[in-house]
Design a protein around this motif. Sequence first.
Motif, PDB file in Angstrom:
ATOM      1  N   TYR A 152      45.863  55.595  37.323  1.00 18.73           N
ATOM      2  CA  TYR A 152      45.599  56.081  38.672  1.00 18.73           C
ATOM      3  C   TYR A 152      46.376  55.247  39.691  1.00 18.73           C
ATOM      4  O   TYR A 152      46.632  54.067  39.482  1.00 18.73           O
ATOM      5  N   SER A 153      46.696  55.887  40.803  1.00 18.60           N
ATOM      6  CA  SER A 153      47.145  55.112  41.961  1.00 18.60           C
ATOM      7  C   SER A 153      45.950  54.731  42.817  1.00 18.60           C
ATOM      8  O   SER A 153      45.977  53.717  43.524  1.00 18.60           O
ATOM      9  N   SER A 154      44.887  55.539  42.735  1.00 27.07           N
ATOM     10  CA  SER A 154      43.633  55.203  43.425  1.00 27.07           C
ATOM     11  C   SER A 154      42.512  56.055  42.857  1.00 27.07           C
ATOM     12  O   SER A 154      42.740  57.165  42.355  1.00 27.07           O
ATOM     13  N   ARG A 155      41.319  55.542  42.921  1.00 30.54           N
ATOM     14  CA  ARG A 155      40.123  56.315  42.556  1.00 30.54           C
ATOM     15  C   ARG A 155      38.921  55.673  43.242  1.00 30.54           C
ATOM     16  O   ARG A 155      38.836  54.439  43.350  1.00 30.54           O
ATOM     17  N   TYR A 156      38.016  56.513  43.669  1.00 30.13           N
ATOM     18  CA  TYR A 156      36.894  56.023  44.461  1.00 30.13           C
ATOM     19  C   TYR A 156      35.698  56.960  44.288  1.00 30.13           C
ATOM     20  O   TYR A 156      35.864  58.178  44.214  1.00 30.13           O
ATOM     21  N   GLY A 157      34.522  56.383  44.230  1.00 26.18           N
ATOM     22  CA  GLY A 157      33.293  57.171  44.168  1.00 26.18           C
ATOM     23  C   GLY A 157      32.235  56.565  45.070  1.00 26.18           C
ATOM     24  O   GLY A 157      32.130  55.340  45.185  1.00 26.18           O
ATOM     25  N   ARG A 158      31.468  57.413  45.724  1.00 30.05           N
ATOM     26  CA  ARG A 158      30.403  56.946  46.613  1.00 30.05           C
ATOM     27  C   ARG A 158      29.175  57.821  46.400  1.00 30.05           C
ATOM     28  O   ARG A 158      29.290  59.021  46.119  1.00 30.05           O
ATOM     29  N   TYR A 159      27.988  57.225  46.529  1.00 30.70           N
ATOM     30  CA  TYR A 159      26.757  58.003  46.350  1.00 30.70           C
ATOM     31  C   TYR A 159      25.692  57.553  47.339  1.00 30.70           C
ATOM     32  O   TYR A 159      25.707  56.432  47.850  1.00 30.70           O
ATOM     33  N   THR A 160      24.761  58.450  47.595  1.00 33.25           N
ATOM     34  CA  THR A 160      23.556  58.151  48.366  1.00 33.25           C
ATOM     35  C   THR A 160      22.380  58.772  47.646  1.00 33.25           C
ATOM     36  O   THR A 160      22.405  59.964  47.314  1.00 33.25           O
ATOM     37  N   ARG A 161      21.369  57.972  47.396  1.00 31.88           N
ATOM     38  CA  ARG A 161      20.153  58.481  46.772  1.00 31.88           C
ATOM     39  C   ARG A 161      19.034  58.528  47.797  1.00 31.88           C
ATOM     40  O   ARG A 161      18.760  57.537  48.481  1.00 31.88           O
ATOM     41  N   ILE A 162      18.377  59.687  47.905  1.00 31.02           N
ATOM     42  CA  ILE A 162      17.194  59.850  48.750  1.00 31.02           C
ATOM     43  C   ILE A 162      16.100  60.432  47.868  1.00 31.02           C
ATOM     44  O   ILE A 162      16.165  61.603  47.468  1.00 31.02           O
ATOM     45  N   GLY A 163      15.114  59.603  47.532  1.00 31.86           N
ATOM     46  CA  GLY A 163      14.074  60.065  46.621  1.00 31.86           C
ATOM     47  C   GLY A 163      14.661  60.376  45.257  1.00 31.86           C
ATOM     48  O   GLY A 163      15.290  59.526  44.625  1.00 31.86           O
ATOM     49  N   ASN A 164      14.481  61.612  44.787  1.00 31.34           N
ATOM     50  CA  ASN A 164      15.001  61.986  43.473  1.00 31.34           C
ATOM     51  C   ASN A 164      16.265  62.838  43.567  1.00 31.34           C
ATOM     52  O   ASN A 164      16.634  63.528  42.616  1.00 31.34           O
ATOM     53  N   VAL A 165      16.948  62.797  44.708  1.00 35.37           N
ATOM     54  CA  VAL A 165      18.191  63.542  44.898  1.00 35.37           C
ATOM     55  C   VAL A 165      19.348  62.555  45.105  1.00 35.37           C
ATOM     56  O   VAL A 165      19.247  61.647  45.925  1.00 35.37           O
ATOM     57  N   VAL A 166      20.430  62.758  44.343  1.00 34.65           N
ATOM     58  CA  VAL A 166      21.616  61.905  44.450  1.00 34.65           C
ATOM     59  C   VAL A 166      22.778  62.745  44.990  1.00 34.65           C
ATOM     60  O   VAL A 166      23.133  63.774  44.401  1.00 34.65           O
ATOM     61  N   PHE A 167      23.345  62.325  46.101  1.00 37.91           N
ATOM     62  CA  PHE A 167      24.537  62.943  46.674  1.00 37.91           C
ATOM     63  C   PHE A 167      25.748  62.094  46.271  1.00 37.91           C
ATOM     64  O   PHE A 167      25.691  60.867  46.371  1.00 37.91           O
ATOM     65  N   TRP A 168      26.839  62.743  45.856  1.00 41.93           N
ATOM     66  CA  TRP A 168      27.991  61.996  45.382  1.00 41.93           C
ATOM     67  C   TRP A 168      29.289  62.601  45.904  1.00 41.93           C
ATOM     68  O   TRP A 168      29.340  63.781  46.273  1.00 41.93           O
ATOM     69  N   GLU A 169      30.348  61.784  45.903  1.00 43.42           N
ATOM     70  CA  GLU A 169      31.687  62.268  46.212  1.00 43.42           C
ATOM     71  C   GLU A 169      32.699  61.417  45.473  1.00 43.42           C
ATOM     72  O   GLU A 169      32.477  60.213  45.262  1.00 43.42           O
ATOM     73  N   ILE A 170      33.806  62.043  45.051  1.00 39.20           N
ATOM     74  CA  ILE A 170      34.843  61.336  44.308  1.00 39.20           C
ATOM     75  C   ILE A 170      36.213  61.690  44.872  1.00 39.20           C
ATOM     76  O   ILE A 170      36.417  62.774  45.422  1.00 39.20           O
ATOM     77  N   ASP A 171      37.152  60.746  44.723  1.00 38.74           N
ATOM     78  CA  ASP A 171      38.542  60.950  45.118  1.00 38.74           C
ATOM     79  C   ASP A 171      39.394  60.212  44.086  1.00 38.74           C
ATOM     80  O   ASP A 171      39.312  58.986  43.963  1.00 38.74           O
ATOM     81  N   MET A 172      40.223  60.948  43.328  1.00 43.73           N
ATOM     82  CA  MET A 172      40.994  60.357  42.234  1.00 43.73           C
ATOM     83  C   MET A 172      42.426  60.866  42.296  1.00 43.73           C
ATOM     84  O   MET A 172      42.662  62.085  42.356  1.00 43.73           O
ATOM     85  N   VAL A 173      43.387  59.951  42.263  1.00 44.33           N
ATOM     86  CA  VAL A 173      44.811  60.300  42.267  1.00 44.33           C
ATOM     87  C   VAL A 173      45.434  59.737  40.990  1.00 44.33           C
ATOM     88  O   VAL A 173      45.468  58.510  40.793  1.00 44.33           O
ATOM     89  N   LEU A 174      45.927  60.624  40.113  1.00 41.37           N
ATOM     90  CA  LEU A 174      46.494  60.192  38.841  1.00 41.37           C
ATOM     91  C   LEU A 174      47.969  59.807  38.975  1.00 41.37           C
ATOM     92  O   LEU A 174      48.690  60.362  39.817  1.00 41.37           O
ATOM     93  N   THR A 175      48.385  58.885  38.133  1.00 40.30           N
ATOM     94  CA  THR A 175      49.811  58.631  37.926  1.00 40.30           C
ATOM     95  C   THR A 175      50.208  59.008  36.503  1.00 40.30           C
ATOM     96  O   THR A 175      51.398  59.135  36.208  1.00 40.30           O
TER      97      THR A 175
END
Length: 263
Positions: A152-175
């Motif tokens: 990868y040239s970059s990869r990133y993941g972020r999450y937020t948990r509220i109670g029993n629900v998990v919100f997520w997002e990812i950004d990945m750039v392959l080489t």
Amino acid sequence: MATIQHLVATNKIKDEWQKINANFDALNAENNGWRIYNDVTELGLTPGSETMEQIATKMADKSMLIFQKHASNTSTAYPAALGILVVTKISTYRIAFEFFSRTSGRPTKWIGYFDSSQSPNFTGWSQDALEYETGTFTPELRFGGATTGITYSSRYGRYTRIGNVVFWEIDMVLTSKGSAPGDATVAGLPYTSNASRPIADAVGSISGFTLPSGTTGVVFRVFNNSNTIDVIRTGNALASVATATSDHFSDNSVIRASGKYTI
């Protein structure tokens, strides 16, 4: 002589009891009359067969139980195999239950409530709805479960948990997409999804991706009892589930997606 000795012994016993009672009264006064239990055996219960209803009825008013549950305790009344039970009893109508444990290396809290005037008396366990957590994770693209040669040239993941629900997002750039064959998944989600909840779909995009015949787009899906994201091809000519594979990716693919799932 024996009578005098008996009286002396009796008086000594009375003196000791008076001291014990005085100490107990002082302890009660210090704790505002509250009593603390450290084990369910102090309630006359046998570890392994106790229920929350039994604990609630056996405890005295204005008392607390702080009890460490071990795996050897096979009672099914607890929400987890290991943890700490804290019970606060004001009266038979006001009894709060808390259970602290850990899931995937993170703290987990369950709550319950007992009220003898309601039916059922005990509400059962539920995870604390106010639990909130946010953080990052490292998403990992896999083909057939392998990561051979993927860079990868970059990869990133972020999450937020509220109670029993998990919100997520990812950004990945392959080489480089590497040499591993097979179905495409993204590993690294911070929590495992609930085994009985519906499948969770997410939105996103992939550039540097070859759409085969019959495919009109892709979705990102978190299946039950999973901490990975499956990359699914969509289109009228496809079956209900058609996973994207390494053949559809290129060395400069870019993956961006976000979604949510329940745990």
